[in-house]
Design a protein around this motif. Structure first.
Motif, short mmCIF file in Angstrom:
data_model
loop_
_atom_site.label_atom_id
_atom_site.label_comp_id
_atom_site.label_asym_id
_atom_site.label_seq_id
_atom_site.Cartn_x
_atom_site.Cartn_y
_atom_site.Cartn_z
N THR A 172 0.85 -1.19 0.00
CA THR A 172 0.00 0.00 0.00
C THR A 172 0.88 1.24 0.00
O THR A 172 0.59 2.23 -0.67
CB THR A 172 -0.90 0.01 1.25
N ALA A 173 1.95 1.21 0.78
CA ALA A 173 2.89 2.34 0.87
C ALA A 173 4.24 1.79 1.33
O ALA A 173 4.31 0.79 2.04
CB ALA A 173 2.39 3.39 1.84
N ARG A 174 5.29 2.46 0.92
CA ARG A 174 6.64 2.03 1.26
C ARG A 174 7.26 2.99 2.29
O ARG A 174 7.29 4.20 2.09
CB ARG A 174 7.51 2.00 -0.01
N GLY A 175 7.74 2.43 3.39
CA GLY A 175 8.49 3.21 4.37
C GLY A 175 7.71 4.29 5.10
O GLY A 175 8.30 5.28 5.53
N ARG A 176 6.41 4.09 5.30
CA ARG A 176 5.61 5.15 5.89
C ARG A 176 5.11 4.84 7.30
O ARG A 176 4.70 5.74 8.03
CB ARG A 176 4.39 5.43 5.00
N VAL A 177 5.15 3.59 7.73
CA VAL A 177 4.65 3.24 9.06
C VAL A 177 5.68 3.65 10.11
O VAL A 177 6.85 3.27 10.04
CB VAL A 177 4.35 1.73 9.17
N ALA A 178 5.24 4.42 11.09
CA ALA A 178 6.13 4.87 12.17
C ALA A 178 6.04 3.95 13.38
O ALA A 178 7.05 3.72 14.05
CB ALA A 178 5.77 6.29 12.58
N THR A 179 4.84 3.44 13.66
CA THR A 179 4.60 2.68 14.90
C THR A 179 3.67 1.51 14.60
O THR A 179 2.73 1.64 13.82
CB THR A 179 3.95 3.58 15.97
N ILE A 180 3.96 0.37 15.23
CA ILE A 180 3.09 -0.80 15.16
C ILE A 180 2.64 -1.12 16.58
O ILE A 180 3.47 -1.22 17.49
CB ILE A 180 3.82 -2.03 14.59
N ILE A 181 1.34 -1.29 16.75
CA ILE A 181 0.79 -1.67 18.05
C ILE A 181 0.02 -2.98 17.88
O ILE A 181 -0.93 -3.05 17.10
CB ILE A 181 -0.13 -0.59 18.63
#
Length: 223
Positions: A172-181
């Motif tokens: 969906t997007a590359r390198g955009r997630v900052a945090t995973i919960i």
């Protein structure tokens, strides 16, 4: 007479995730909630009126899910749920709503995911071979929101890890997630790789490693 101790009530992992995610929201922020689990987050805000919930189909200031007696067929969120509107909220057209996204006016988007990579790549829209109408608004939210937080179970329904070294599903997007919960942990991810910043629940770091494909470092205090 049965005198055996009763089992403790089972904790709903979705609510563990939503409750922890709510702590990421600051007063006055504009937040967008993806379909499913993220919609549980407002129930855990200290003050539900402290943040503006944006729905990409045209609501700024979406409130709680409507009670059965208050359903309005013209008032639904992007996931098709019947909602209310907070005092001071607004109904806007799609151009204005997506204009907010494209101009970077969304402080946080909370999204579900099929997979997330150690470097913040997101796959949340397509399993090959399944029927899917399209990628939807998630692609623009993932690209343009100031911060992207993924809220998801740690493993899929088959017990397979969802936090990957590299995503194997369409991105969906590359390198955009900052945090995973997840229900077990909070991770920071980015160019430097994956870092465990907080454990949730009883699993040890070693046990979290067993259900996480990607390698990760451990922040001080998270061990």
């Amino acid at each position: 007479m049965n005198t055996s101790p009763s089992s403790p009530p089972r904790v709903d992992p979705r609510r563990v995730i939503a409750q922890r995610a709510a702590r990421e929201v600051a007063r006055g922020q504009v937040i967008n909630l993806g379909i499913g689990l993220p919609t549980l987050i407002p129930a855990y805000l200290d003050d539900p009126a402290s943040a503006w919930v944006h729905s990409e189909n045209g609501i700024v200031g979406a409130g709680a899910l409507a009670r059965p007696q208050d359903l309005d067929s013209q008032l639904i969120d992007a996931g098709g749920g019947y909602v209310s509107v907070m005092p001071g909220g607004a109904i806007v057209d799609s151009a204005t709503s997506f204009g907010m996204i494209r101009r970077g006016l969304i402080d946080i988007t909370f999204l579900g995911a099929l997979q997330v990579s150690a470097h913040g790549d997101l796959a949340n829209w397509l399993v090959p071979g399944s029927l899917m109408a399209g990628i939807g608004g998630g692609a623009e939210l993932a690209q343009k929101a100031r911060r992207v937080i993924v809220t998801m179970p740690h493993v899929d329904k088959h017990g397979r890890p969802k936090i990957m070294t590299r995503c194997t599903l369409p991105l969906t997007a590359r390198g955009r997630v900052a945090t995973i919960i997840t229900e077990h942990a909070v991770f920071a991810c980015g160019e430097g790789g994956l870092r465990l910043v907080e454990r949730l629940g009883a699993l040890s770091v070693a046990q979290i490693r067993e259900i996480t494909e990607a390698e990760f470092s451990v922040a001080e205090g998270a061990a």
